[in-house]
Design an enzyme around this catalytic site. Sequence first.
Site, PDB file in Angstrom:
ATOM      1  N   GLY A 355       5.900  20.203  -0.479  1.00 32.35           N
ATOM      2  CA  GLY A 355       6.514  21.607  -1.140  1.00 32.35           C
ATOM      3  C   GLY A 355       6.201  22.643  -0.196  1.00 32.35           C
ATOM      4  O   GLY A 355       5.305  22.641   0.718  1.00 32.35           O
ATOM      5  N   GLY A 357       6.432  27.281  -0.244  1.00 28.81           N
ATOM      6  CA  GLY A 357       6.979  28.592  -0.946  1.00 28.81           C
ATOM      7  C   GLY A 357       6.134  29.758  -0.377  1.00 28.81           C
ATOM      8  O   GLY A 357       5.826  29.802   0.835  1.00 28.81           O
ATOM      9  N   GLY A 358       6.084  30.761  -1.024  1.00 24.29           N
ATOM     10  CA  GLY A 358       5.430  32.115  -0.494  1.00 24.29           C
ATOM     11  C   GLY A 358       3.954  31.784  -0.004  1.00 24.29           C
ATOM     12  O   GLY A 358       3.426  32.302   0.652  1.00 24.29           O
ATOM     13  N   PHE A 359       3.142  30.853  -0.714  1.00 19.88           N
ATOM     14  CA  PHE A 359       1.852  30.529  -0.431  1.00 19.88           C
ATOM     15  C   PHE A 359       1.615  29.725   0.773  1.00 19.88           C
ATOM     16  O   PHE A 359       0.509  29.753   1.704  1.00 19.88           O
ATOM     17  CB  PHE A 359       1.223  29.694  -1.512  1.00 19.88           C
ATOM     18  N   GLY A 360       2.837  29.258   1.491  1.00 17.91           N
ATOM     19  CA  GLY A 360       2.744  28.215   2.562  1.00 17.91           C
ATOM     20  C   GLY A 360       3.199  26.863   2.243  1.00 17.91           C
ATOM     21  O   GLY A 360       4.228  26.902   1.745  1.00 17.91           O
ATOM     22  N   ASP A 473      -3.284  31.225 -12.370  1.00 21.48           N
ATOM     23  CA  ASP A 473      -2.064  30.842 -12.032  1.00 21.48           C
ATOM     24  C   ASP A 473      -1.519  29.480 -12.557  1.00 21.48           C
ATOM     25  O   ASP A 473      -1.113  28.560 -12.156  1.00 21.48           O
ATOM     26  CB  ASP A 473      -1.836  30.735 -10.491  1.00 21.48           C
TER      27      ASP A 473
END
Length: 674
Positions: A355, A357-360, A473
């Site tokens: 996966g 996303g903005g987190f990495g 979260d």
Amino acid sequence: MDASTRSLLLLTILFNIHFSLAQDENQFIYNGFHGANLHLDGIAKIHPNGLLQLTNISKQQIGHAFYKIPISFNKSSSSSIPFPSFSTNFVFAMVPELPDISGHGIAFTISPSMSFEHAVATQYLGLFNITNNGRPTNHMLAIELDTVVNPEFEDIDDNHVGMDVNSLQSVQSASATYFSAEEGKNISLKLISGDPMQLWIDYDAAQKILNVTIAPVRRTKPNRPLLSTPIDLSQILLENMYIGFSASTGAIASEHYVLGWSFNKTGPAQSLEISKLPRLPPHKKSRQKPSNIIIISPIAATVVLVMVIGAVYTIRRKKYEELREDWETEYGPQRFSYKNLYIATKGFKETELLGAGGFGKVYRGTLPTSDVQVAVKRVSHDSKQGMKEFVAEIASMRRLRHRNLVQLLGYCRRKGELLLVYDYMPSGSLDKFLFSNEKPALSWFHRFQVLKGVASALLYLHEEWEQVVLHRDVKASNVLLDADFNGRLGDFGLARLYDHGTHLQTTHVVGTVGYLAPELTKTGKASTRTDVFAFGALMLEVACGKRPIVLQGLLEEVILVDLVMDCWKRGAILDASDPKLDGNYSAEEMELVLKLGLFCSQSMPAMRPSMRQVMQYLDGSASLPEIQTDKIVCTSTFTASNEASDLVIPFSSSSGKCSAHSFSSNESILHKGR
């Protein structure tokens, strides 16, 4: 041979057969299990050297080994034969796949049947499931050797011996220790040390006392038992019972072995001959690669070779170079080497990507030293800003133990990035089952069980661990499913810890639009009630099959809370249910989840239930209070522009204002203002 002699011989043979069978029914001893009269199922097997292995390091598995002949414990009421005193002892060993992390345990079991087709693995030890655990009709006694804390069973720690009657909630338990007469004190044992240990179980029918004693394998039986419990087994066991062993693994596994076993129904069991017991397999060692250095005799060639090797070494060192500081030495086992993670993920290849996303990004990997599958998350970090405190929190969170949490195994730091290592969950994330065509629709049975599992995990984080852990979260993409579709709450990148009785101080709000409680933007302070708000949003999206904020057309946004509330006010709350379920759900459970989701989504934190209350409602141990729709106020904090976004909101206590910065991703990020 005349007829009378033949008759005498036949009677002698029949008597000997009957005597041997009677003796076999009453007592036996196995110093190793070659030719043992055992019924095996699951992944249990007997090695060529006679070693009985109940489980290996396969995940979510069960192993059973039971003596085939039923034992007559409880005679009928018309019989004058009293309930017997019995004794058994066995030598066992638990070898975890990772140091200090295990799953789950062994149970010596007296059961009315050798069939456990409805039993599940993990914390149920291959004996029960969520529906039959605790039923008086089970007629079962088990002595558990448990290495995982399960709050729902009120386990005392992750290294205990328990006495179980019809349930995995022990009637008595104690941390694994043995009494040393020489030292005059109890000495601790570590069940997952990999070392063989011996357990004795003795029942005195006259006194109605059950004693359990444990000790290292080569010590004589201590004169003080670990557990001594008054119990009338004649009221629990049936006339014919089977005796044996059950073991299970979870997301983390252990190899569970039995080396020898002795039993006697009418007196003390024979002592095992330790020298005759089979040996355990050698522990796996790290693979060692041969050196690349080749010595060449000519001096010139040697100089050139040294220069080349120096250059290669420098390149390789930079390739695997990590960021290490002196204070990190105390976190030794929790620090993974970058080289091992690089090899595990095949150099972080796109084919291993789980996966992004903005987190990495998150990669699947297999650790080269243990063949354990893991998920490796790569996120950016600022090494100058609070990193020591953050790593200390990682070290603390690695000690979290709950069946519905994704286990955080450790970390690695390299240049400008942080790598977090987690258990690998083979079924992926919950949101893929709810919102993506990649996965089939998840049944209501599994959805409801997932919600109960995540609620149990949050209750553990908020109230039952040594510190309060705020996840901050909670959302569908951070709920991962194991091979049996059990829900596990993961991604602790934004989590914060603080002591019970104190309050968390923070200057940044982090989270995901649609899951953020309204008070976060006003005070900048998270609390357990902000996690409850996010869990309310999760309940609604699981029940409705919609995200908290739904975009209809190009401009119109539908807030899921408003949609469900409108259905409730119309007296048709079930109209909000996910159409993909096609009506295949329990109306009572669906209504409970929808109403409880709204109850958790209230604007005033004090009006929301605690996670303990949420768990009681979902378990059915408490009824949801009568709620008038006009008394519930659910206000959305934000609306989304195009899709759900993650926020990091710097909060100024002096001005009382927030400035929001959105990121176009459904995933959360780590921020320097943790």
